[in-house]
Design a protein around this motif. Structure first.
Motif, PDB file in Angstrom:
ATOM      1  N   GLY A   1       0.787  -1.236   0.000  1.00  0.00           N
ATOM      2  CA  GLY A   1       0.000   0.000   0.000  1.00  0.00           C
ATOM      3  C   GLY A   1       0.815   1.280   0.000  1.00  0.00           C
ATOM      4  N   CYS A   2       1.799   1.371  -0.862  1.00  0.00           N
ATOM      5  CA  CYS A   2       2.637   2.571  -0.921  1.00  0.00           C
ATOM      6  C   CYS A   2       1.804   3.803  -1.289  1.00  0.00           C
ATOM      7  CB  CYS A   2       3.736   2.403  -1.963  1.00  0.00           C
ATOM      8  SG  CYS A   2       4.815   0.992  -1.685  1.00  0.00           S
ATOM      9  N   LYS A   3       1.995   4.898  -0.555  1.00  0.00           N
ATOM     10  CA  LYS A   3       1.324   6.151  -0.864  1.00  0.00           C
ATOM     11  C   LYS A   3       1.813   6.637  -2.235  1.00  0.00           C
ATOM     12  CE  LYS A   3       0.464  10.771   0.848  1.00  0.00           C
ATOM     13  NZ  LYS A   3       0.718  11.749   1.889  1.00  0.00           N
ATOM     14  N   GLY A   4       0.869   6.936  -3.118  1.00  0.00           N
ATOM     15  CA  GLY A   4       1.213   7.386  -4.461  1.00  0.00           C
ATOM     16  C   GLY A   4       1.405   6.249  -5.457  1.00  0.00           C
ATOM     17  N   CYS A   5       1.065   5.043  -5.083  1.00  0.00           N
ATOM     18  CA  CYS A   5       1.222   3.871  -5.956  1.00  0.00           C
ATOM     19  C   CYS A   5       0.503   4.076  -7.287  1.00  0.00           C
ATOM     20  CB  CYS A   5       0.664   2.636  -5.249  1.00  0.00           C
ATOM     21  SG  CYS A   5       0.644   1.142  -6.269  1.00  0.00           S
ATOM     22  N   HIS A   6       1.153   3.708  -8.375  1.00  0.00           N
ATOM     23  CA  HIS A   6       0.528   3.823  -9.698  1.00  0.00           C
ATOM     24  C   HIS A   6      -0.318   2.600 -10.018  1.00  0.00           C
ATOM     25  CE1 HIS A   6       3.328   0.978 -11.475  1.00  0.00           C
ATOM     26  NE2 HIS A   6       4.321   1.675 -10.973  1.00  0.00           N
ATOM     27  N   SER A   7      -0.339   1.613  -9.126  1.00  0.00           N
ATOM     28  CA  SER A   7      -1.086   0.382  -9.379  1.00  0.00           C
ATOM     29  C   SER A   7      -2.079   0.090  -8.253  1.00  0.00           C
ATOM     30  CB  SER A   7      -0.115  -0.795  -9.532  1.00  0.00           C
ATOM     31  OG  SER A   7       0.752  -0.607 -10.610  1.00  0.00           O
ATOM     32  N   VAL A   8      -2.837   1.098  -7.822  1.00  0.00           N
ATOM     33  CA  VAL A   8      -3.792   0.883  -6.735  1.00  0.00           C
ATOM     34  C   VAL A   8      -4.844  -0.161  -7.114  1.00  0.00           C
ATOM     35  CG1 VAL A   8      -3.466   3.105  -5.594  1.00  0.00           C
ATOM     36  CG2 VAL A   8      -5.180   2.875  -7.386  1.00  0.00           C
ATOM     37  N   ASP A   9      -5.042  -0.376  -8.420  1.00  0.00           N
ATOM     38  CA  ASP A   9      -5.973  -1.418  -8.847  1.00  0.00           C
ATOM     39  C   ASP A   9      -5.473  -2.811  -8.475  1.00  0.00           C
ATOM     40  OD1 ASP A   9      -3.929  -0.949 -10.727  1.00  0.00           O
ATOM     41  OD2 ASP A   9      -5.119  -1.737 -12.384  1.00  0.00           O
ATOM     42  N   SER A  10      -4.209  -2.923  -8.067  1.00  0.00           N
ATOM     43  CA  SER A  10      -3.660  -4.217  -7.652  1.00  0.00           C
ATOM     44  C   SER A  10      -3.868  -4.470  -6.155  1.00  0.00           C
ATOM     45  CB  SER A  10      -2.164  -4.297  -7.977  1.00  0.00           C
ATOM     46  OG  SER A  10      -1.414  -3.451  -7.116  1.00  0.00           O
ATOM     47  N   TRP A  11      -4.416  -3.524  -5.435  1.00  0.00           N
ATOM     48  CA  TRP A  11      -4.558  -3.676  -3.987  1.00  0.00           C
ATOM     49  C   TRP A  11      -5.663  -4.627  -3.549  1.00  0.00           C
ATOM     50  CZ3 TRP A  11      -3.820   1.820  -1.483  1.00  0.00           C
ATOM     51  CH2 TRP A  11      -2.535   2.283  -1.790  1.00  0.00           C
ATOM     52  N   PRO A  12      -6.869  -4.574  -4.125  1.00  0.00           N
ATOM     53  CA  PRO A  12      -7.953  -5.402  -3.582  1.00  0.00           C
ATOM     54  C   PRO A  12      -7.674  -6.911  -3.709  1.00  0.00           C
ATOM     55  CG  PRO A  12      -8.843  -3.698  -5.033  1.00  0.00           C
ATOM     56  CD  PRO A  12      -7.355  -3.709  -5.209  1.00  0.00           C
ATOM     57  N   ALA A  13      -7.642  -7.579  -2.554  1.00  0.00           N
ATOM     58  CA  ALA A  13      -7.468  -9.031  -2.548  1.00  0.00           C
ATOM     59  C   ALA A  13      -8.692  -9.675  -3.193  1.00  0.00           C
ATOM     60  CB  ALA A  13      -7.288  -9.522  -1.122  1.00  0.00           C
ATOM     61  N   GLY A  14      -8.473 -10.705  -3.960  1.00  0.00           N
ATOM     62  CA  GLY A  14      -9.567 -11.422  -4.597  1.00  0.00           C
ATOM     63  C   GLY A  14     -10.028 -10.824  -5.901  1.00  0.00           C
ATOM     64  N   SER A  15      -9.487  -9.671  -6.282  1.00  0.00           N
ATOM     65  CA  SER A  15      -9.872  -9.066  -7.553  1.00  0.00           C
ATOM     66  C   SER A  15      -9.010  -9.650  -8.668  1.00  0.00           C
ATOM     67  CB  SER A  15      -9.720  -7.543  -7.487  1.00  0.00           C
ATOM     68  OG  SER A  15      -8.365  -7.186  -7.332  1.00  0.00           O
ATOM     69  N   GLY A  16      -9.381  -9.367  -9.885  1.00  0.00           N
ATOM     70  CA  GLY A  16      -8.603  -9.829 -11.024  1.00  0.00           C
ATOM     71  C   GLY A  16      -8.946 -11.244 -11.443  1.00  0.00           C
ATOM     72  N   VAL A  17      -8.101 -11.785 -12.286  1.00  0.00           N
ATOM     73  CA  VAL A  17      -8.293 -13.090 -12.910  1.00  0.00           C
ATOM     74  C   VAL A  17      -7.269 -14.079 -12.343  1.00  0.00           C
ATOM     75  CG1 VAL A  17      -8.250 -14.280 -15.152  1.00  0.00           C
ATOM     76  CG2 VAL A  17      -9.041 -11.915 -15.014  1.00  0.00           C
ATOM     77  N   GLU A  18      -7.702 -15.332 -12.155  1.00  0.00           N
ATOM     78  CA  GLU A  18      -6.773 -16.354 -11.666  1.00  0.00           C
ATOM     79  C   GLU A  18      -5.634 -16.567 -12.657  1.00  0.00           C
ATOM     80  OE1 GLU A  18      -8.807 -20.049 -10.899  1.00  0.00           O
ATOM     81  OE2 GLU A  18      -9.239 -19.442  -8.835  1.00  0.00           O
ATOM     82  N   LEU A  19      -4.420 -16.652 -12.117  1.00  0.00           N
ATOM     83  CA  LEU A  19      -3.241 -16.955 -12.921  1.00  0.00           C
ATOM     84  C   LEU A  19      -2.852 -18.399 -12.629  1.00  0.00           C
ATOM     85  CD1 LEU A  19      -1.010 -16.267 -14.853  1.00  0.00           C
ATOM     86  CD2 LEU A  19       0.192 -15.097 -12.997  1.00  0.00           C
ATOM     87  N   THR A  20      -3.433 -19.301 -13.388  1.00  0.00           N
ATOM     88  CA  THR A  20      -3.188 -20.726 -13.195  1.00  0.00           C
ATOM     89  C   THR A  20      -1.965 -21.170 -13.992  1.00  0.00           C
ATOM     90  OG1 THR A  20      -4.565 -21.365 -15.061  1.00  0.00           O
ATOM     91  CG2 THR A  20      -5.670 -21.154 -12.912  1.00  0.00           C
ATOM     92  N   PRO A  21      -1.333 -22.265 -13.599  1.00  0.00           N
ATOM     93  CA  PRO A  21      -0.224 -22.792 -14.401  1.00  0.00           C
ATOM     94  C   PRO A  21      -0.652 -23.095 -15.837  1.00  0.00           C
ATOM     95  CG  PRO A  21      -0.190 -23.789 -12.231  1.00  0.00           C
ATOM     96  CD  PRO A  21      -1.479 -23.000 -12.326  1.00  0.00           C
ATOM     97  N   SER A  22      -1.880 -23.574 -16.032  1.00  0.00           N
ATOM     98  CA  SER A  22      -2.313 -23.879 -17.401  1.00  0.00           C
ATOM     99  C   SER A  22      -2.445 -22.609 -18.238  1.00  0.00           C
ATOM    100  CB  SER A  22      -3.614 -24.685 -17.401  1.00  0.00           C
ATOM    101  OG  SER A  22      -4.651 -23.958 -16.812  1.00  0.00           O
ATOM    102  N   TYR A  23      -2.891 -21.501 -17.621  1.00  0.00           N
ATOM    103  CA  TYR A  23      -2.967 -20.247 -18.360  1.00  0.00           C
ATOM    104  C   TYR A  23      -1.566 -19.749 -18.695  1.00  0.00           C
ATOM    105  CZ  TYR A  23      -3.902 -15.514 -19.800  1.00  0.00           C
ATOM    106  OH  TYR A  23      -3.943 -14.354 -20.538  1.00  0.00           O
ATOM    107  N   LEU A  24      -0.656 -19.818 -17.720  1.00  0.00           N
ATOM    108  CA  LEU A  24       0.725 -19.400 -17.976  1.00  0.00           C
ATOM    109  C   LEU A  24       1.320 -20.239 -19.100  1.00  0.00           C
ATOM    110  CD1 LEU A  24       3.165 -17.640 -17.342  1.00  0.00           C
ATOM    111  CD2 LEU A  24       3.764 -19.254 -15.518  1.00  0.00           C
ATOM    112  N   GLN A  25       1.084 -21.534 -19.083  1.00  0.00           N
ATOM    113  CA  GLN A  25       1.594 -22.412 -20.144  1.00  0.00           C
ATOM    114  C   GLN A  25       1.052 -21.977 -21.501  1.00  0.00           C
ATOM    115  OE1 GLN A  25       0.505 -26.552 -19.802  1.00  0.00           O
ATOM    116  NE2 GLN A  25       1.806 -27.137 -21.503  1.00  0.00           N
ATOM    117  N   GLN A  26      -0.225 -21.666 -21.560  1.00  0.00           N
ATOM    118  CA  GLN A  26      -0.836 -21.213 -22.812  1.00  0.00           C
ATOM    119  C   GLN A  26      -0.144 -19.948 -23.329  1.00  0.00           C
ATOM    120  OE1 GLN A  26      -4.856 -19.928 -22.177  1.00  0.00           O
ATOM    121  NE2 GLN A  26      -5.178 -19.364 -24.305  1.00  0.00           N
ATOM    122  N   ARG A  27       0.096 -18.987 -22.430  1.00  0.00           N
ATOM    123  CA  ARG A  27       0.743 -17.748 -22.844  1.00  0.00           C
ATOM    124  C   ARG A  27       2.182 -17.992 -23.286  1.00  0.00           C
ATOM    125  NH1 ARG A  27      -2.512 -14.593 -24.640  1.00  0.00           N
ATOM    126  NH2 ARG A  27      -1.700 -12.653 -23.844  1.00  0.00           N
TER     127      ARG A  27
END
Length: 156
Positions: free
Chosen positions: A37-63
């Protein structure tokens, strides 16, 4: 937690980048759930736990298959707060022959994670000191294979 009982990292952005890891073509994931939680963070959208998309090993393998022969590194911007999930993805990237990097706002990380990294950026964002492109930054970007501090590679 996924339907299979496995905890996965979650991410809010994914991009192929060239500046975050000097000399590497990098697939970068901004992991959600950051607890620094750094003050002035440019990635505050990364703060909420449980938000975003799961990064599974199978997805990483696909990429990694999609970018085969083009990437040299995988970067996780965060994720150290879920060490087992991060370790699994680091191992996966390394087994694909890619270098690995972690950006963390912490000063230190567990040895088990450090041992699976080629590059490590540490230190919280302090607006008055600037980021890696500032000569007054408190942040450190290290090539863990050689121990070399690479901050100079970010200066304008």
């Amino acid at each position: 937690m996924s339907e299979h009982g496995q905890n996965y990292l979650r991410y809010c952005s994914e991009a192929v980048v060239w500046q975050e890891v000097p000399g590497e073509t990098t697939l970068a994931f901004t992991i959600t759930g950051c607890q620094v939680g750094c003050k002035g963070c440019h990635s505050v959208d990364s703060w909420p736990a449980g938000s975003g998309v799961e990064l599974t090993p199978s997805y990483l393998q696909q990429r990694l298959e999609q970018y085969r022969g083009l990437l040299t590194c995988v970067l996780f911007m965060g994720g150290e707060w879920q060490p087992q999930a991060l370790l699994q993805l680091l191992e996966f990237a390394r087994s694909a022959g890619l270098k690995t990097c972690l950006y963390t706002g912490l000063e230190t990380i567990p040895l088990a994670i450090r041992q699976r990294l080629d590059y490590l950026k540490t230190g919280p964002w302090i607006a008055a000191r600037g980021g890696l492109s500032s000569e007054t930054t408190n942040q450190r970007f290290v090539d863990l294979r050689s121990g070399e501090l690479l901050n100079v590679r970010f200066l304008n």
